[in-house]
Design a protein around this motif. Sequence first.
Motif, short mmCIF file in Angstrom:
data_model
loop_
_atom_site.label_atom_id
_atom_site.label_comp_id
_atom_site.label_asym_id
_atom_site.label_seq_id
_atom_site.Cartn_x
_atom_site.Cartn_y
_atom_site.Cartn_z
N UNK A 59 0.82 -1.23 0.00
CA UNK A 59 0.00 0.00 0.00
C UNK A 59 0.84 1.27 0.00
N UNK A 60 1.87 1.39 0.88
CA UNK A 60 2.66 2.63 0.84
C UNK A 60 3.37 2.80 -0.51
N UNK A 61 3.79 1.69 -1.11
CA UNK A 61 4.48 1.76 -2.41
C UNK A 61 3.52 2.21 -3.51
N UNK A 62 2.30 1.66 -3.51
CA UNK A 62 1.32 2.04 -4.54
C UNK A 62 0.93 3.52 -4.38
N UNK A 63 0.77 3.98 -3.14
CA UNK A 63 0.44 5.41 -2.92
C UNK A 63 1.59 6.29 -3.39
N UNK A 64 2.81 5.86 -3.08
CA UNK A 64 3.99 6.62 -3.53
C UNK A 64 4.02 6.69 -5.06
N UNK A 65 3.73 5.57 -5.72
CA UNK A 65 3.69 5.56 -7.20
C UNK A 65 2.69 6.59 -7.70
N UNK A 66 1.48 6.59 -7.11
CA UNK A 66 0.45 7.52 -7.57
C UNK A 66 0.91 8.96 -7.38
N UNK A 67 1.60 9.23 -6.26
CA UNK A 67 2.07 10.60 -6.00
C UNK A 67 3.15 11.01 -7.00
N UNK A 68 3.84 10.02 -7.57
CA UNK A 68 4.92 10.31 -8.54
C UNK A 68 4.44 10.22 -9.99
N UNK A 69 3.15 9.95 -10.18
CA UNK A 69 2.63 9.83 -11.54
C UNK A 69 2.98 8.50 -12.20
N UNK A 70 3.35 7.49 -11.41
CA UNK A 70 3.60 6.15 -11.97
C UNK A 70 2.27 5.39 -11.95
N UNK A 71 1.83 4.93 -13.13
CA UNK A 71 0.57 4.19 -13.21
C UNK A 71 0.78 2.78 -12.65
#
Length: 200
Positions: A59-71
């Motif tokens: 979960x923290x990794x997926x949220x971080x991805x979203x904050x960085x614009x990584x789909x």
Amino acid sequence: MHINRQTLRKALRQARRALCSSEQQHAAAALQQQLSHFLPASTKQLAGYLASDGEIDLSPTLSWCHSKGIATSLPVIHPFSGKHLLFQQFDCNTVMTKNKFGIEEPALNSTKIVELLSHDCLLMPLVGFDAQGNRLGMGGGFYDRTLAPLKNVSMNTTNSARRPLLIGVAHDCQQVDQLPIEAWDIPLDVIITPTQCIER
Ligand SMILES: Nc1ncnc2c1ncn2[C@@H]1O[C@H](COP(=O)(O)OP(=O)(O)OP(=O)(O)O)[C@@H](O)[C@H]1O
Ligand SMILES: [Mg+2]
């Protein structure tokens, strides 16, 4: 002695399920930090998973991805080709459903499917790993079947058929000295844990 894969699975699944919720939270945060340093800046599309059975939480990794614009995408059990996976786009608005194993997955939507080769990285759950990059999964062969076509695709960036980087993510307690491997097991390029980054 050649330890049996089922015996090993049982012991390693017990070990990860025995982690308490604060250990799980700490591990998930440390994993996100490790991945934020490891993932190439060019990463645009990453496959993850939703943790179950004591798997390390992304979960923290997926949220971080979203904050960085990584789909991000999540695996979905293939509706026709039973033991294969599809990957489907995932964000905070994705409609979810439970699959036959009781695991949440995006409700099938053919317009949201992400081709395997359109991914830059695949983060894969595992039951056990060794320092040689071998992976022991839950025993269904889902990832092995789905990734079998990648065997003939190189990592070469000059090649237009570049394949995704295969990253196994795990708790440190899932490491063993040497896994018993089979011909169909797809090796990982790297294994990342809260404290280690093992490149093959
Ligand atoms: N490419 C393939 N084609 C057909 N069958 C396969 C393939 N890969 C694996 N299998 C079958 O899947 C079964 C389970 O494989 P294995 O024990 O390696 O699972 P696993 O790697 O633990 O699971 P998973 O990939 O779901 O994490 C085996 O019986 C194997 O014959
Ligand atoms: Mg396997």
